[in-house]
Design a protein around this motif. Structure first.
Motif, short mmCIF file in Angstrom:
data_model
loop_
_atom_site.label_atom_id
_atom_site.label_comp_id
_atom_site.label_asym_id
_atom_site.label_seq_id
_atom_site.Cartn_x
_atom_site.Cartn_y
_atom_site.Cartn_z
N ALA A 108 -4.28 -7.06 0.96
CA ALA A 108 -2.90 -6.67 0.64
C ALA A 108 -2.39 -5.62 1.61
O ALA A 108 -1.25 -5.68 2.08
CB ALA A 108 -2.82 -6.15 -0.79
N CYS B 219 3.04 -11.72 -1.02
CA CYS B 219 3.16 -10.31 -1.36
C CYS B 219 2.74 -10.06 -2.81
O CYS B 219 2.00 -9.11 -3.09
CB CYS B 219 4.60 -9.84 -1.13
SG CYS B 219 4.84 -8.07 -1.39
N ASN B 220 3.18 -10.91 -3.73
CA ASN B 220 2.81 -10.72 -5.13
C ASN B 220 1.36 -11.08 -5.39
O ASN B 220 0.65 -10.38 -6.12
CB ASN B 220 3.73 -11.56 -6.02
CG ASN B 220 3.45 -11.32 -7.49
OD1 ASN B 220 2.69 -12.04 -8.13
ND2 ASN B 220 4.07 -10.28 -8.05
N ASN C 208 -1.19 -8.42 -4.54
CA ASN C 208 -1.00 -7.10 -5.16
C ASN C 208 -2.06 -6.90 -6.24
O ASN C 208 -1.95 -7.46 -7.33
CB ASN C 208 0.41 -7.01 -5.77
CG ASN C 208 0.70 -5.62 -6.31
OD1 ASN C 208 -0.16 -4.73 -6.29
ND2 ASN C 208 1.90 -5.42 -6.79
#
Length: 206
Positions: free
Chosen positions: A80, A121-122, A125
Protein backbone atom coordinates in the motif's frame (compact mmCIF):
# COMPACT_ATOMS: atom_id res chain seq x y z
CA UNK A 1 -33.11 -3.00 19.05
CA UNK A 2 -35.30 -2.83 15.98
CA UNK A 3 -33.48 -4.17 12.90
CA UNK A 4 -34.19 -0.99 10.91
CA UNK A 5 -32.71 1.13 13.71
CA UNK A 6 -29.65 -1.12 13.86
CA UNK A 7 -29.10 -0.72 10.12
CA UNK A 8 -29.52 3.05 10.42
CA UNK A 9 -26.97 3.24 13.25
CA UNK A 10 -24.54 1.04 11.31
CA UNK A 11 -25.04 3.15 8.20
CA UNK A 12 -24.18 6.31 10.14
CA UNK A 13 -20.97 4.80 11.52
CA UNK A 14 -19.94 3.64 8.07
CA UNK A 15 -20.55 7.09 6.55
CA UNK A 16 -18.31 8.68 9.18
CA UNK A 17 -15.59 6.13 8.46
CA UNK A 18 -15.78 6.47 4.69
CA UNK A 19 -15.49 10.25 4.80
CA UNK A 20 -12.67 10.35 7.33
CA UNK A 21 -9.32 11.58 5.95
CA UNK A 22 -7.51 8.83 4.13
CA UNK A 23 -6.14 7.76 0.73
CA UNK A 24 -9.58 6.96 -0.72
CA UNK A 25 -10.93 10.38 0.26
CA UNK A 26 -7.90 12.25 -1.06
CA UNK A 27 -7.77 10.34 -4.34
CA UNK A 28 -11.44 10.56 -5.22
CA UNK A 29 -11.63 14.26 -4.29
CA UNK A 30 -8.73 15.13 -6.56
CA UNK A 31 -10.06 12.91 -9.38
CA UNK A 32 -13.55 14.43 -9.26
CA UNK A 33 -12.14 17.96 -9.22
CA UNK A 34 -9.65 17.38 -12.01
CA UNK A 35 -11.50 14.95 -14.28
CA UNK A 36 -15.19 15.45 -13.51
CA UNK A 37 -18.08 13.64 -11.88
CA UNK A 38 -17.96 10.59 -14.20
CA UNK A 39 -14.32 9.85 -13.35
CA UNK A 40 -15.06 10.36 -9.67
CA UNK A 41 -18.07 8.02 -9.83
CA UNK A 42 -15.99 5.37 -11.60
CA UNK A 43 -13.35 5.67 -8.89
CA UNK A 44 -16.11 5.38 -6.28
CA UNK A 45 -17.24 2.17 -7.98
CA UNK A 46 -13.66 0.88 -7.81
CA UNK A 47 -13.50 1.70 -4.10
CA UNK A 48 -16.83 -0.07 -3.58
CA UNK A 49 -15.41 -3.13 -5.36
CA UNK A 50 -12.51 -3.13 -2.92
CA UNK A 51 -15.03 -2.86 -0.11
CA UNK A 52 -16.65 -6.08 -1.39
CA UNK A 53 -13.48 -7.97 -0.51
CA UNK A 54 -12.84 -6.15 2.77
CA UNK A 55 -16.44 -6.64 3.88
CA UNK A 56 -16.35 -10.34 3.04
CA UNK A 57 -13.23 -10.69 5.21
CA UNK A 58 -14.76 -8.69 8.06
CA UNK A 59 -18.18 -10.35 8.03
CA UNK A 60 -16.59 -13.77 7.61
CA UNK A 61 -14.60 -13.28 10.81
CA UNK A 62 -11.21 -13.48 9.08
CA UNK A 63 -10.09 -10.02 10.21
CA UNK A 64 -8.92 -11.44 13.55
CA UNK A 65 -6.60 -13.85 11.76
CA UNK A 66 -5.38 -11.01 9.56
CA UNK A 67 -4.67 -8.86 12.63
CA UNK A 68 -2.74 -11.72 14.26
CA UNK A 69 -0.57 -12.34 11.18
CA UNK A 70 2.05 -9.57 11.32
CA UNK A 71 3.89 -10.88 8.26
CA UNK A 72 0.83 -10.69 6.02
CA UNK A 73 -0.20 -7.32 7.40
CA UNK A 74 3.30 -5.89 6.94
CA UNK A 75 3.48 -7.13 3.34
CA UNK A 76 0.13 -5.48 2.55
CA UNK A 77 1.19 -2.28 4.34
CA UNK A 78 4.39 -2.08 2.30
CA UNK A 79 2.48 -2.72 -0.92
CA UNK A 80 0.00 0.00 0.00
CA UNK A 81 2.82 2.41 0.86
CA UNK A 82 4.52 1.75 -2.47
CA UNK A 83 1.26 2.39 -4.36
CA UNK A 84 0.53 5.58 -2.41
CA UNK A 85 4.05 6.83 -3.08
CA UNK A 86 3.55 6.19 -6.79
CA UNK A 87 0.26 8.12 -6.72
CA UNK A 88 1.95 10.93 -4.78
CA UNK A 89 4.77 11.07 -7.32
CA UNK A 90 2.27 11.34 -10.19
CA UNK A 91 0.47 14.25 -8.48
CA UNK A 92 3.69 16.02 -7.53
CA UNK A 93 5.08 15.59 -11.03
CA UNK A 94 1.90 17.22 -12.34
CA UNK A 95 2.07 19.97 -9.71
CA UNK A 96 5.67 20.89 -10.47
CA UNK A 97 5.58 20.34 -14.23
CA UNK A 98 6.99 23.12 -16.36
CA UNK A 99 4.18 25.16 -17.96
CA UNK A 100 3.82 24.71 -21.70
CA UNK A 101 3.69 27.53 -24.18
CA UNK A 102 0.93 29.95 -23.23
CA UNK A 103 1.40 29.31 -19.51
CA UNK A 104 -0.77 26.19 -19.35
CA UNK A 105 0.39 23.14 -17.44
CA UNK A 106 0.08 19.88 -19.34
CA UNK A 107 -1.52 17.31 -17.04
CA UNK A 108 0.31 14.02 -16.58
CA UNK A 109 -1.99 11.30 -17.93
CA UNK A 110 -2.85 8.46 -15.56
CA UNK A 111 -1.67 5.04 -16.69
CA UNK A 112 -4.72 3.38 -15.14
CA UNK A 113 -8.36 4.38 -15.30
CA UNK A 114 -10.12 5.81 -12.26
CA UNK A 115 -11.94 2.55 -11.54
CA UNK A 116 -8.71 0.54 -11.31
CA UNK A 117 -6.95 3.22 -9.24
CA UNK A 118 -9.85 3.36 -6.80
CA UNK A 119 -10.00 -0.42 -6.52
CA UNK A 120 -6.27 -0.83 -5.91
CA UNK A 121 -6.15 2.06 -3.44
CA UNK A 122 -8.96 0.58 -1.34
CA UNK A 123 -7.85 -3.03 -1.67
CA UNK A 124 -4.32 -2.26 -0.43
CA UNK A 125 -5.55 -0.27 2.57
CA UNK A 126 -4.75 -2.52 5.57
CA UNK A 127 -6.77 -0.27 7.87
CA UNK A 128 -9.99 -0.80 5.91
CA UNK A 129 -10.57 -4.42 6.90
CA UNK A 130 -9.70 -3.71 10.54
CA UNK A 131 -12.09 -0.74 10.63
CA UNK A 132 -14.81 -2.81 9.02
CA UNK A 133 -14.25 -5.67 11.44
CA UNK A 134 -14.43 -3.35 14.44
CA UNK A 135 -17.54 -1.63 13.07
CA UNK A 136 -19.35 -4.80 11.96
CA UNK A 137 -18.62 -6.94 15.04
CA UNK A 138 -21.09 -5.28 17.44
CA UNK A 139 -23.84 -5.49 14.83
CA UNK A 140 -23.22 -9.18 14.10
CA UNK A 141 -23.51 -10.39 17.70
CA UNK A 142 -26.73 -11.43 19.35
CA UNK A 143 -29.84 -12.93 17.76
CA UNK A 144 -30.32 -11.93 14.15
CA UNK A 145 -32.01 -13.54 11.13
CA UNK A 146 -29.86 -15.59 8.74
CA UNK A 147 -29.92 -12.84 6.10
CA UNK A 148 -28.51 -10.23 8.49
CA UNK A 149 -24.77 -10.60 7.60
CA UNK A 150 -25.65 -10.25 3.92
CA UNK A 151 -27.66 -7.10 4.65
CA UNK A 152 -24.66 -5.63 6.52
CA UNK A 153 -22.32 -6.45 3.63
CA UNK A 154 -24.65 -5.08 0.96
CA UNK A 155 -25.19 -1.88 2.95
CA UNK A 156 -21.43 -1.27 3.18
CA UNK A 157 -20.87 -1.74 -0.54
CA UNK A 158 -23.95 0.07 -1.87
CA UNK A 159 -23.67 2.95 0.58
CA UNK A 160 -19.96 3.37 -0.13
CA UNK A 161 -20.41 3.51 -3.89
CA UNK A 162 -23.43 5.80 -3.64
CA UNK A 163 -21.83 8.27 -1.24
CA UNK A 164 -18.63 8.48 -3.28
CA UNK A 165 -20.63 9.10 -6.47
CA UNK A 166 -22.66 11.79 -4.69
CA UNK A 167 -19.47 13.38 -3.38
CA UNK A 168 -18.04 13.45 -6.92
CA UNK A 169 -21.18 15.18 -8.14
CA UNK A 170 -21.13 17.77 -5.31
CA UNK A 171 -17.54 18.63 -6.17
CA UNK A 172 -18.74 19.86 -9.57
CA UNK A 173 -20.18 22.97 -7.90
CA UNK A 174 -18.96 25.70 -10.22
CA UNK A 175 -17.31 28.04 -7.67
CA UNK A 176 -15.39 25.10 -6.22
CA UNK A 177 -14.27 23.81 -9.61
CA UNK A 178 -13.25 27.32 -10.67
CA UNK A 179 -11.10 27.64 -7.58
CA UNK A 180 -9.51 24.27 -8.28
CA UNK A 181 -8.83 25.19 -11.90
CA UNK A 182 -7.10 28.39 -10.77
CA UNK A 183 -5.03 26.63 -8.12
CA UNK A 184 -4.72 23.10 -9.56
CA UNK A 185 -0.95 22.91 -9.23
CA UNK A 186 -0.98 23.95 -5.58
CA UNK A 187 -3.87 21.63 -4.71
CA UNK A 188 -2.28 18.68 -6.52
CA UNK A 189 0.90 19.39 -4.60
CA UNK A 190 -0.97 19.34 -1.28
CA UNK A 191 -2.74 16.10 -2.22
CA UNK A 192 0.56 14.59 -3.37
CA UNK A 193 2.32 15.41 -0.09
CA UNK A 194 -0.70 14.10 1.86
CA UNK A 195 -0.55 10.75 0.06
CA UNK A 196 3.21 10.59 0.63
CA UNK A 197 2.68 11.27 4.34
CA UNK A 198 0.13 8.44 4.53
CA UNK A 199 2.62 6.12 2.81
CA UNK A 200 5.35 7.03 5.31
CA UNK A 201 2.90 6.45 8.17
CA UNK A 202 2.23 2.95 6.84
CA UNK A 203 5.97 2.23 6.59
CA UNK A 204 6.80 3.33 10.14
CA UNK A 205 3.67 1.97 11.83
CA UNK A 206 4.39 -0.93 14.21
Amino acid sequence: MNLALELAAFSGLMALGQFSPGPDMILITRTALADGAKAGALMGLGIATGLCIHTSVAVGGLAVAFEQSPGIRQAISWSAAAYLLWLAWCLLRSAFATPAAGGEVVAVPARRGPYVRGFICNLLNPKAVIFLAATCAPFLTGPHPSWWPFAIAILVIVQGGTLWALWSWLLQWRPLRSRYERSARWIDGVFGFALAALAVKLLVAP
